[in-house]
Design a protein around this motif. Structure first.
Motif, PDB file in Angstrom:
ATOM      1  N   ALA A 271       0.987  -1.035  -0.119  1.00  0.00           N
ATOM      2  CA  ALA A 271       0.149   0.051   0.106  1.00  0.00           C
ATOM      3  C   ALA A 271       0.785   1.064   0.015  1.00  0.00           C
ATOM      4  O   ALA A 271       0.254   2.175  -0.232  1.00  0.00           O
ATOM      5  CB  ALA A 271      -0.848  -0.155   1.140  1.00  0.00           C
ATOM      6  N   SER A 272       2.098   1.255   0.025  1.00  0.00           N
ATOM      7  CA  SER A 272       3.064   2.347   0.300  1.00  0.00           C
ATOM      8  C   SER A 272       2.925   3.067  -1.144  1.00  0.00           C
ATOM      9  O   SER A 272       3.331   4.158  -1.236  1.00  0.00           O
ATOM     10  CB  SER A 272       4.415   1.704   0.662  1.00  0.00           C
ATOM     11  N   PHE A 273       2.894   2.374  -2.178  1.00  0.00           N
ATOM     12  CA  PHE A 273       2.850   2.986  -3.523  1.00  0.00           C
ATOM     13  C   PHE A 273       1.850   4.094  -3.586  1.00  0.00           C
ATOM     14  O   PHE A 273       1.942   4.857  -4.459  1.00  0.00           O
ATOM     15  CB  PHE A 273       2.817   1.867  -4.633  1.00  0.00           C
ATOM     16  N   ARG A 274       0.547   3.785  -2.896  1.00  0.00           N
ATOM     17  CA  ARG A 274      -0.466   4.798  -2.782  1.00  0.00           C
ATOM     18  C   ARG A 274       0.051   6.260  -2.489  1.00  0.00           C
ATOM     19  O   ARG A 274      -0.368   7.033  -3.226  1.00  0.00           O
ATOM     20  CB  ARG A 274      -1.329   4.197  -2.062  1.00  0.00           C
ATOM     21  N   TYR A 275       1.056   6.301  -1.955  1.00  0.00           N
ATOM     22  CA  TYR A 275       1.281   7.598  -1.094  1.00  0.00           C
ATOM     23  C   TYR A 275       2.807   8.016  -1.735  1.00  0.00           C
ATOM     24  O   TYR A 275       3.245   9.052  -1.390  1.00  0.00           O
ATOM     25  CB  TYR A 275       1.460   7.800   0.191  1.00  0.00           C
ATOM     26  N   ALA A 486      -4.156  15.193 -11.365  1.00  0.00           N
ATOM     27  CA  ALA A 486      -4.100  14.169 -12.199  1.00  0.00           C
ATOM     28  C   ALA A 486      -2.927  13.960 -12.813  1.00  0.00           C
ATOM     29  O   ALA A 486      -2.335  12.948 -13.000  1.00  0.00           O
ATOM     30  CB  ALA A 486      -5.377  14.148 -13.181  1.00  0.00           C
ATOM     31  N   ARG A 487      -2.609  15.026 -13.265  1.00  0.00           N
ATOM     32  CA  ARG A 487      -0.954  15.015 -14.042  1.00  0.00           C
ATOM     33  C   ARG A 487       0.081  14.637 -13.013  1.00  0.00           C
ATOM     34  O   ARG A 487       0.905  13.868 -13.343  1.00  0.00           O
ATOM     35  CB  ARG A 487      -0.729  16.384 -14.781  1.00  0.00           C
ATOM     36  N   LEU A 488       0.079  15.188 -11.924  1.00  0.00           N
ATOM     37  CA  LEU A 488       0.797  14.856 -10.855  1.00  0.00           C
ATOM     38  C   LEU A 488       0.861  13.324 -10.563  1.00  0.00           C
ATOM     39  O   LEU A 488       2.135  12.834 -10.517  1.00  0.00           O
ATOM     40  CB  LEU A 488       0.906  15.549  -9.682  1.00  0.00           C
ATOM     41  N   ASP A 489      -0.223  12.899 -10.301  1.00  0.00           N
ATOM     42  CA  ASP A 489      -0.337  11.407 -10.092  1.00  0.00           C
ATOM     43  C   ASP A 489       0.119  10.661 -11.305  1.00  0.00           C
ATOM     44  O   ASP A 489       0.875   9.570 -11.205  1.00  0.00           O
ATOM     45  CB  ASP A 489      -1.698  10.997  -9.999  1.00  0.00           C
ATOM     46  N   GLU A 490      -0.116  11.180 -12.456  1.00  0.00           N
ATOM     47  CA  GLU A 490       0.674  10.287 -13.614  1.00  0.00           C
ATOM     48  C   GLU A 490       2.130  10.674 -13.654  1.00  0.00           C
ATOM     49  O   GLU A 490       2.849   9.366 -13.752  1.00  0.00           O
ATOM     50  CB  GLU A 490      -0.029  11.078 -15.104  1.00  0.00           C
ATOM     51  N   GLN A 518       8.024  19.967 -10.680  1.00  0.00           N
ATOM     52  CA  GLN A 518       8.173  21.154  -9.785  1.00  0.00           C
ATOM     53  C   GLN A 518       7.415  22.537 -10.221  1.00  0.00           C
ATOM     54  O   GLN A 518       6.378  23.076  -9.301  1.00  0.00           O
ATOM     55  CB  GLN A 518       9.497  21.519  -9.790  1.00  0.00           C
ATOM     56  N   GLU A 519       6.984  22.511 -11.394  1.00  0.00           N
ATOM     57  CA  GLU A 519       6.180  23.506 -12.015  1.00  0.00           C
ATOM     58  C   GLU A 519       4.749  23.493 -11.615  1.00  0.00           C
ATOM     59  O   GLU A 519       3.960  24.493 -11.473  1.00  0.00           O
ATOM     60  CB  GLU A 519       6.400  23.756 -13.562  1.00  0.00           C
ATOM     61  N   LEU A 520       4.383  22.061 -11.947  1.00  0.00           N
ATOM     62  CA  LEU A 520       2.996  21.654 -11.609  1.00  0.00           C
ATOM     63  C   LEU A 520       2.706  21.940 -10.091  1.00  0.00           C
ATOM     64  O   LEU A 520       1.550  22.490  -9.528  1.00  0.00           O
ATOM     65  CB  LEU A 520       2.630  20.387 -11.999  1.00  0.00           C
ATOM     66  N   ARG A 521       3.591  21.331  -9.172  1.00  0.00           N
ATOM     67  CA  ARG A 521       3.232  21.759  -7.964  1.00  0.00           C
ATOM     68  C   ARG A 521       3.224  23.272  -7.397  1.00  0.00           C
ATOM     69  O   ARG A 521       2.305  23.421  -6.438  1.00  0.00           O
ATOM     70  CB  ARG A 521       4.290  20.967  -6.977  1.00  0.00           C
ATOM     71  N   ALA A 522       4.165  23.956  -7.970  1.00  0.00           N
ATOM     72  CA  ALA A 522       4.055  25.368  -7.485  1.00  0.00           C
ATOM     73  C   ALA A 522       2.964  25.889  -8.134  1.00  0.00           C
ATOM     74  O   ALA A 522       2.134  26.699  -7.505  1.00  0.00           O
ATOM     75  CB  ALA A 522       5.355  26.063  -8.450  1.00  0.00           C
ATOM     76  N   GLU A 523       2.133  25.406  -9.519  1.00  0.00           N
ATOM     77  CA  GLU A 523       1.086  26.095  -9.741  1.00  0.00           C
ATOM     78  C   GLU A 523      -0.186  25.606  -8.864  1.00  0.00           C
ATOM     79  O   GLU A 523      -0.852  26.527  -8.755  1.00  0.00           O
ATOM     80  CB  GLU A 523       0.730  25.737 -11.302  1.00  0.00           C
TER      81      GLU A 523
END
Length: 670
Positions: A271-275, A486-490, A518-523
């Protein structure tokens, strides 16, 4: 109060979920009444309500549904009750014996085929369980069949049970019109669709039988690890996988990616992969110790442990490597200077405070085994001098959890959390509430205090001027946040496939994706905070927004004795430590290192107004010099950087392990 008690007993949240639960119970209670009267249209209405309420509760109140299952009132039983009541209604309405017998046979066959489907489905799942799961290694050589269609694979029982709808509808139409043809048409459709589903899952089982053998999977992974030439391993295990413990790993990922040596991450719970966060580092999850023993880890020279866990012994037996406890934060808790740490070759701490903390555990840890490496992951935290305050002060309340026992309970939630929030709301501040991921895990009192705090913040948000506009802004931002997530998860490699599918699709990632990440997380953070506005309170319970981004939003931290405080010290912003047991200031500061630069808050929160006044501009902050001194003591010097010191420590220990390995090999040869 009665509504709140009912919500607690039924494990539902709010009046909507409570109404749905009561509606479900009332509609099922009405079924035998309207069936025996008999009342056809009353039965139709009650049946429709049972279907709709059941589905709504599965979505909105899964805890209540699980409680029903624990009381032997699971979904299958509820469907069976509905079917029996339908047959009773048909008998009371003098339906022909042939129709009743056919209905009984069809419903019996339907449930029998569901049982067969369940057995085959479980067999498919067992076949697709592999000894390990990997990410970021090229496993294209393994002939792993693709995962069965999600339509037949996920929530299969929920779909199968609803195949009785044609038979139910046909029998009710026949009862209303007197036409037996409608009943037989419904029976035929139910039988045909259920049989088709059973044949489909049997075909999936045939495919699942082609799964590679355990030895073949282990050999393929070992070939990939040998080609990668791993040198450093971060090893992590934790039993409570139902909660997000992976923050203990995720905080180290960017540091590992910047090492000179080649790292790998070894996990022990599927289950660790989930996070798990995004990384290009190879990740191997090996649940069983026997399988871990067959992994080729002979090239590993340094093993890093962010947590103390029983399964660590399975890795500690590798004598060729040096084993290091790096922890997941420096705090004054007893767990941060555990005598168990003596099993490691070295213990890496942030600064002098960590060394002194271990030295207080007398006759346990050698001073030479402690290395000060700083906290490389603190670089995203902005300094107090770079912080731009908003229209009202922002207070981050980040209490720790209740611990595994009362002896290690440092949380302020139980004794003073609710009155603290009430007093903060009276001081015209904006509150960011971020409880520990394990809050309420052990203590019902902590869980209750957590719920009350959320209710207080929600109510205050609703009463504030412009509440409707603020909610509209949040709603408008939600689609964009969901799109980014969704894109971060991908990019992180998360998908809904099972373990075999994870291994089948594993490939060496493109390291250039790190920039996009990094750009998506910042956005994401920008959109999130802008949509919340400068006045609304926020309850933060998910991975995003990240803790350090909450630090950057805050003017003041209120927290308990925990690693959160030690990390916040890097910002040099004012912070408050809760003194829930009302020790004297001298006793408290002597007991807890991080209290050296803190304002201390008594249990009754009488000091809170004075503290808020002291940290508000233009008032001089008397604790500023103490925080500068404490930062150097807790986190170490700014130069060389923490990342440089950490990298040097890894290189030095790896060289030592290599040298000792060569000398040991020469001794054996002699």
């Amino acid at each position: 109060m009665t509504i709140r008690r009912l919500c607690g007993v039924l494990r539902v949240r709010g009046t909507t979920e409570l109404a749905l639960a009561l509606l479900l119970g009332a509609s099922f209670a009405a079924l035998p009444v309207v069936a025996l009267l008999p009342s056809l249209w009353g039965f139709v209405a009650a049946t429709a309500v049972t279907y709709l309420a059941d589905e709504a509760l599965h979505v909105r109140a899964p805890a209540f549904v699980r409680r029903l299952a624990a009381l032997h009132l699971d979904r299958t039983m509820r469907f069976a009750v509905r079917t029996v009541m339908l047959l009773a209604l048909a008998a009371r309405l003098d339906a022909p014996d042939a129709v009743l017998v056919a209905g009984l046979a069809v419903f019996s066959a339907h449930y029998a085929m569901m049982t067969c489907y369940t057995a085959v489905h479980h067999a498919v799942r067992r076949r697709r369980v592999l000894p390990l799961v990997v990410r970021n290694l090229d496993m294209s050589e393994l002939p792993v069949p693709p995962q069965p269609s999600a339509f037949f694979y996920r929530r299969y029982l929920r779909k199968l049970l609803h195949l009785d709808l044609p038979a139910h509808a046909g029998l009710l139409v026949a009862a209303a019109t007197g036409s037996e043809r409608a009943a037989y048409a419904g029976f035929a459709l139910t039988l045909a669709t259920t049989a088709a589903a059973l044949l489909a899952v049997l075909a999936q089982y045939r495919t699942a039988r082609r799964m590679p053998a355990r030895e073949e999977v282990l050999a393929a992974v070992n070939r990939q690890l040998t080609g990668y030439r791993l040198q450093v391993a971060l090893y992590f295990s934790f039993a409570a996988v139902s909660r997000d413990f992976m923050y203990q790993v995720n905080m180290w990922i960017e540091t590992l990616e910047q090492l000179d040596l080649r790292p790998v991450i070894i996990l022990r719970e599927r289950a660790s992969f989930r996070y798990l966060s995004r990384t290009w580092i190879p990740v191997v999850c090996v649940p069983r110790a026997d399988d871990l023993a067959e992994l080729d880890l002979s090239a590993v020279r340094v093993v890093l442990y962010p947590g103390n866990a029983g399964k660590n012994v399975h890795m500690l037996r590798f004598a060729e490597a040096k084993h290091v406890f790096i922890g997941h934060g420096d705090s004054d808790k007893l767990a941060s200077s555990n005598r168990v740490s003596k099993v490691y070759d070295e213990i890496w701490v942030a600064g002098r405070a960590g060394r002194d903390r271990y030295q207080r555990v007398r006759h346990a840890i050698s001073d030479s085994a402690i290395v000060e490496v700083g906290r490389p992951q603190l670089s995203p935290i902005r300094l107090h001098a770079d912080h731009a305050p908003g229209p009202v002060p922002v207070v981050l309340y980040a209490p720790t959890w209740e611990g595994w026992s009362d002896d290690d309970c440092h949380t302020s939630l139980i004794p003073m959390g609710v009155p603290l929030i009430e007093k903060l709301l009276a001081e015209n501040v904006r509150i960011i509430y971020k409880p520990h991921p394990l809050t309420g895990k052990r203590s019902a009192e902590a869980a209750a205090a957590d719920r009350m705090i959320r209710d207080l913040l929600r109510a205050d948000n609703n009463e504030r001027h412009g509440a409707a506009e603020a909610e509209a802004a949040e709603a408008a931002a939600r689609p964009r946040l969901k799109e980014i997530q969704a894109r971060l998860d991908e990019l992180a490699g998360r998908h809904r496939g099972d373990d075999a599918e994870q291994l089948r699709t594993s490939r060496v990632p493109d390291r250039a994706a790190a920039a996009e990440w990094q750009e998506l997380r910042a956005e994401w953070h920008r959109v999130f905070w802008e949509s919340r506005g400068p006045l609304r309170h926020n309850v933060i319970t998910r991975q995003l927004p990240a803790l350090y981004d909450c630090f950057n939003q805050a003017d003041l931290l209120i927290s308990d004795v925990s690693s959160v405080v030690a990390d916040f010290v890097a910002s040099l912003k004012p912070y408050v430590l809760t003194n829930a047991h009302d020790l004297s200031d001298a006793e408290f500061r002597a007991a807890y290192t991080t209290a050296g630069g803190a304002y201390l808050l008594d249990r009754a929160c009488t000091r809170l107004p004075a503290i808020l006044t002291a940290v508000r501009s233009p008032h001089p902050d008397p604790m500023t010099p103490a925080r500068h001194t404490l930062k150097h003591y807790v986190l170490g010097p700014d130069h060389p950087t923490s990342l440089q010191r950490f990298n040097t420590a890894v290189n030095t220990l790896a060289s030592r392990a290599e040298t000792e390995g060569v000398q040991g090999g020469a001794g054996v040869a002699a």
